[in-house]
Design an enzyme around this catalytic site. Sequence first.
Site, PDB file in Angstrom:
ATOM      1  CG  HIS A 275      -2.089   0.912   1.114  1.00 18.54           C
ATOM      2  ND1 HIS A 275      -2.019   2.274   1.338  1.00 18.54           N
ATOM      3  CD2 HIS A 275      -3.359   0.657   0.749  1.00 18.54           C
ATOM      4  CE1 HIS A 275      -3.207   2.806   1.130  1.00 18.54           C
ATOM      5  NE2 HIS A 275      -4.036   1.856   0.764  1.00 18.54           N
TER       6      HIS A 275
ATOM      7  CG  ASP B  35      -8.386  -4.408  -2.737  1.00 15.42           C
ATOM      8  OD1 ASP B  35      -7.594  -3.460  -2.903  1.00 15.42           O
ATOM      9  OD2 ASP B  35      -9.619  -4.282  -2.777  1.00 15.42           O
TER      10      ASP B  35
HETATM   11  C1  SDX Z   1      -6.262   0.029  -2.889  1.00 17.64           C
HETATM   12  O1  SDX Z   1      -4.474   4.557  -2.031  1.00 17.64           O
HETATM   13  C2  SDX Z   1      -5.396   3.931  -1.424  1.00 17.64           C
HETATM   14  O2  SDX Z   1      -5.791   4.308  -0.320  1.00 17.64           O
HETATM   15  C3  SDX Z   1      -5.978   2.742  -2.151  1.00 17.64           C
HETATM   16  C4  SDX Z   1      -7.001   1.906  -1.389  1.00 17.64           C
HETATM   17  C5  SDX Z   1      -8.264   2.675  -1.131  1.00 17.64           C
HETATM   18  O3  SDX Z   1      -8.981   2.315  -0.183  1.00 17.64           O
HETATM   19  O4  SDX Z   1      -8.595   3.588  -1.943  1.00 17.64           O
HETATM   20  O5  SDX Z   1      -6.457   1.485  -0.156  1.00 17.64           O
HETATM   21  C6  SDX Z   1      -7.415   0.669  -2.199  1.00 17.64           C
HETATM   22  O6  SDX Z   1      -5.984   0.361  -4.010  1.00 17.64           O
HETATM   23  C7  SDX Z   1      -5.421  -0.960  -2.122  1.00 17.64           C
HETATM   24  C8  SDX Z   1      -4.169  -1.427  -2.942  1.00 17.64           C
HETATM   25  C9  SDX Z   1      -4.648  -2.532  -3.875  1.00 17.64           C
HETATM   26  N1  SDX Z   1      -3.569  -2.914  -4.845  1.00 17.64           N
HETATM   27  C10 SDX Z   1      -2.963  -4.090  -4.762  1.00 17.64           C
HETATM   28  O7  SDX Z   1      -3.147  -4.934  -3.877  1.00 17.64           O
HETATM   29  C11 SDX Z   1      -2.019  -4.363  -5.940  1.00 17.64           C
HETATM   30  C12 SDX Z   1      -0.676  -4.893  -5.414  1.00 17.64           C
HETATM   31  N2  SDX Z   1       0.004  -3.817  -4.713  1.00 17.64           N
HETATM   32  C13 SDX Z   1       0.975  -3.036  -5.444  1.00 17.64           C
HETATM   33  O8  SDX Z   1       0.674  -2.845  -6.790  1.00 17.64           O
HETATM   34  C14 SDX Z   1       1.456  -1.813  -4.673  1.00 17.64           C
HETATM   35  O9  SDX Z   1       1.721  -2.224  -3.393  1.00 17.64           O
HETATM   36  C15 SDX Z   1       0.579  -0.573  -4.621  1.00 17.64           C
HETATM   37  C16 SDX Z   1       0.165  -0.111  -5.969  1.00 17.64           C
HETATM   38  C17 SDX Z   1      -0.630  -0.836  -3.793  1.00 17.64           C
HETATM   39  C18 SDX Z   1       1.405   0.531  -3.946  1.00 17.64           C
HETATM   40  O10 SDX Z   1       2.452   0.803  -4.796  1.00 17.64           O
HETATM   41  P1  SDX Z   1       3.511   1.965  -4.430  1.00 17.64           P
HETATM   42  O11 SDX Z   1       3.151   2.684  -3.207  1.00 17.64           O
HETATM   43  O12 SDX Z   1       3.737   2.781  -5.667  1.00 17.64           O
HETATM   44  O13 SDX Z   1       4.762   1.143  -4.048  1.00 17.64           O
HETATM   45  P2  SDX Z   1       5.875   0.694  -5.071  1.00 17.64           P
HETATM   46  O14 SDX Z   1       5.230   0.158  -6.295  1.00 17.64           O
HETATM   47  O15 SDX Z   1       6.860   1.805  -5.208  1.00 17.64           O
HETATM   48  O16 SDX Z   1       6.506  -0.528  -4.279  1.00 17.64           O
HETATM   49  C19 SDX Z   1       7.535  -0.316  -3.343  1.00 17.64           C
HETATM   50  C20 SDX Z   1       8.406  -1.574  -3.459  1.00 17.64           C
HETATM   51  C21 SDX Z   1       8.806  -1.878  -4.903  1.00 17.64           C
HETATM   52  O17 SDX Z   1      10.034  -2.581  -4.844  1.00 17.64           O
HETATM   53  P3  SDX Z   1      11.401  -1.723  -5.157  1.00 17.64           P
HETATM   54  O18 SDX Z   1      11.218  -1.078  -6.529  1.00 17.64           O
HETATM   55  O19 SDX Z   1      11.516  -0.701  -4.040  1.00 17.64           O
HETATM   56  O20 SDX Z   1      12.498  -2.755  -5.133  1.00 17.64           O
HETATM   57  O21 SDX Z   1       7.634  -2.702  -3.018  1.00 17.64           O
HETATM   58  C22 SDX Z   1       7.453  -3.611  -4.113  1.00 17.64           C
HETATM   59  C23 SDX Z   1       7.749  -2.845  -5.377  1.00 17.64           C
HETATM   60  O22 SDX Z   1       8.245  -3.722  -6.391  1.00 17.64           O
HETATM   61  N3  SDX Z   1       6.058  -4.036  -4.056  1.00 17.64           N
HETATM   62  C24 SDX Z   1       5.622  -5.276  -4.238  1.00 17.64           C
HETATM   63  C25 SDX Z   1       4.228  -5.221  -4.061  1.00 17.64           C
HETATM   64  N4  SDX Z   1       3.862  -3.965  -3.783  1.00 17.64           N
HETATM   65  C26 SDX Z   1       4.992  -3.230  -3.783  1.00 17.64           C
HETATM   66  N5  SDX Z   1       6.277  -6.423  -4.551  1.00 17.64           N
HETATM   67  C27 SDX Z   1       5.508  -7.534  -4.682  1.00 17.64           C
HETATM   68  N6  SDX Z   1       4.161  -7.550  -4.494  1.00 17.64           N
HETATM   69  C28 SDX Z   1       3.490  -6.428  -4.196  1.00 17.64           C
HETATM   70  N7  SDX Z   1       2.169  -6.439  -4.018  1.00 17.64           N
END
Ligand code: SDX
Length: 434
Positions: free
Chosen positions: A310, A368
């Site tokens: 998140h 989720d």
């Molecule tokens: C919702 O914003 C909100 O409040 C949203 C929400 C709401 O109520 O409105 O809470 C609802 O959207 C919840 C989130 C649902 N999405 C998912 O479950 C999809 C999987 N999650 C990821 O796509 C990700 O965690 C996000 C999109 C939710 C957040 O992404 P960020 O904040 O941009 O973080 P990032 O992509 O920069 O990740 C940081 C690191 C990265 O690694 P590095 O580049 O630093 O090496 O963490 C890794 C990412 O690769 N990472 C993950 C991961 N999420 C982040 N690695 C594996 N699996 C994951 N799920």
Amino acid sequence: MADTIHSRTATLRIEDREIELPILSGTLGPDVIDIRKLYAESGMFTFDPGFTSTASCSSAITYIDGDEGELLYRGYPIEQLAERSHFLEVCYLLLYGDLPSAEKLADFEFRITRHTMLHEQMQYFFRGFRRDAHPMATMVGVVGAMSAFYHDSTDITDPWQREVAAIRMIAKMPTIAAWAYKYSIGQPFIYPRNDLDYASNFLHMCFATPCETHNVDPILTRAMDRIMMLHADHEQNASTSTVRLAGSSGANPFACIAAGIACLWGPAHGGANQATLEMLREIGRIERIPEFIARAKDKNDPFRLMGFGHRVYKNFDPRAKVMKQSADEVLDLLGVRDNPLLQVAKELERIALEDDYFVSKKLYPNVDFYSGIILEAMGFPTAMFTPIFAVSRTVGWIAQWKEMIADPTQKIGRPRQLYVGAGRRDHVEVENRG
Ligand code: SDX
């Protein structure tokens, strides 16, 4: 702009110049550096794609503490509301700022209930879609079309029309979502009933048929109502920011909500509940979890663990905790406690939370991760998971939209950029090109 305190300043030094920028404090959470005069005084923009360090507005509606895993709706903890409140009371709280008296709650519920029907001609919008259209596509279209049917609540300068639009949106979204589902399975539309509460009405419109009496199970009603409360609002998430940006141009509320639905659809946002269940189904059994954990950690693999991580929560998403408890209760009461997907989800959560990759990046289950398991157990297809999120989030979108429109300092949102394209050059006739 909501009440803020300005007592300190930040000094920005750029070569031989110093610029004093006010520091604003709110009620809770990080202070902000007010950079509204930065470009005028420095000729420079800030640069923050993804808005990881940017506050786009001031708001008094929802507060999130990502480190503590705290979520407050108008100051009330989500855990208490999920346990002791119900969705329409939470809608009132988010819209008007305080918990209602019994009389005001009854009046609000009466108004919502009596706006649940759609203009009869709107049925033709559903019938224009292919049966296999994703319900989110139908919802974007039908909600956008509402601005062509409800002209008496599109003047955003009129507080009364804004109020009517809010009531209509919250009241009609369950009907629109349910009819999108019914259309996709070739069943007749079921009309809303004024003798049912909000969650029961939605379930009735989804699962009843004209052929027999359908009694909604109160267990499912309570679970659906709780899911709706947990998804109602969440500060300046992507879809809410979309609604605010669309609203900042003066677009009518129905068009703004349609934009929010479109943004929510993405798998990184509201589409994650569908993607999570599809991932759990693909994993299939506990023995395959290590394979998927390895893929999630592999930089060369675009796969991410859906339902994990998140932008704000670097601790457990408090909603995920409530959802996990609800999943246990609902599946238990439905007699599917040994649901294989729930077993895989729980083992996946346990393994991930011990794995250094997830621990070091503070990746925890989000809202989720468990919701899809409950919704599937209730009888919904995965394509209906995000529409249910949209039904729940409509009150948050509308409350944030109303707050923005009522803010006298509100301006159209118009970000700038760091330009990295071609420098100025003259046109060359096609015969003279390389
Ligand atoms: C919702 O914003 C909100 O409040 C949203 C929400 C709401 O109520 O409105 O809470 C609802 O959207 C919840 C989130 C649902 N999405 C998912 O479950 C999809 C999987 N999650 C990821 O796509 C990700 O965690 C996000 C999109 C939710 C957040 O992404 P960020 O904040 O941009 O973080 P990032 O992509 O920069 O990740 C940081 C690191 C990265 O690694 P590095 O580049 O630093 O090496 O963490 C890794 C990412 O690769 N990472 C993950 C991961 N999420 C982040 N690695 C594996 N699996 C994951 N799920």
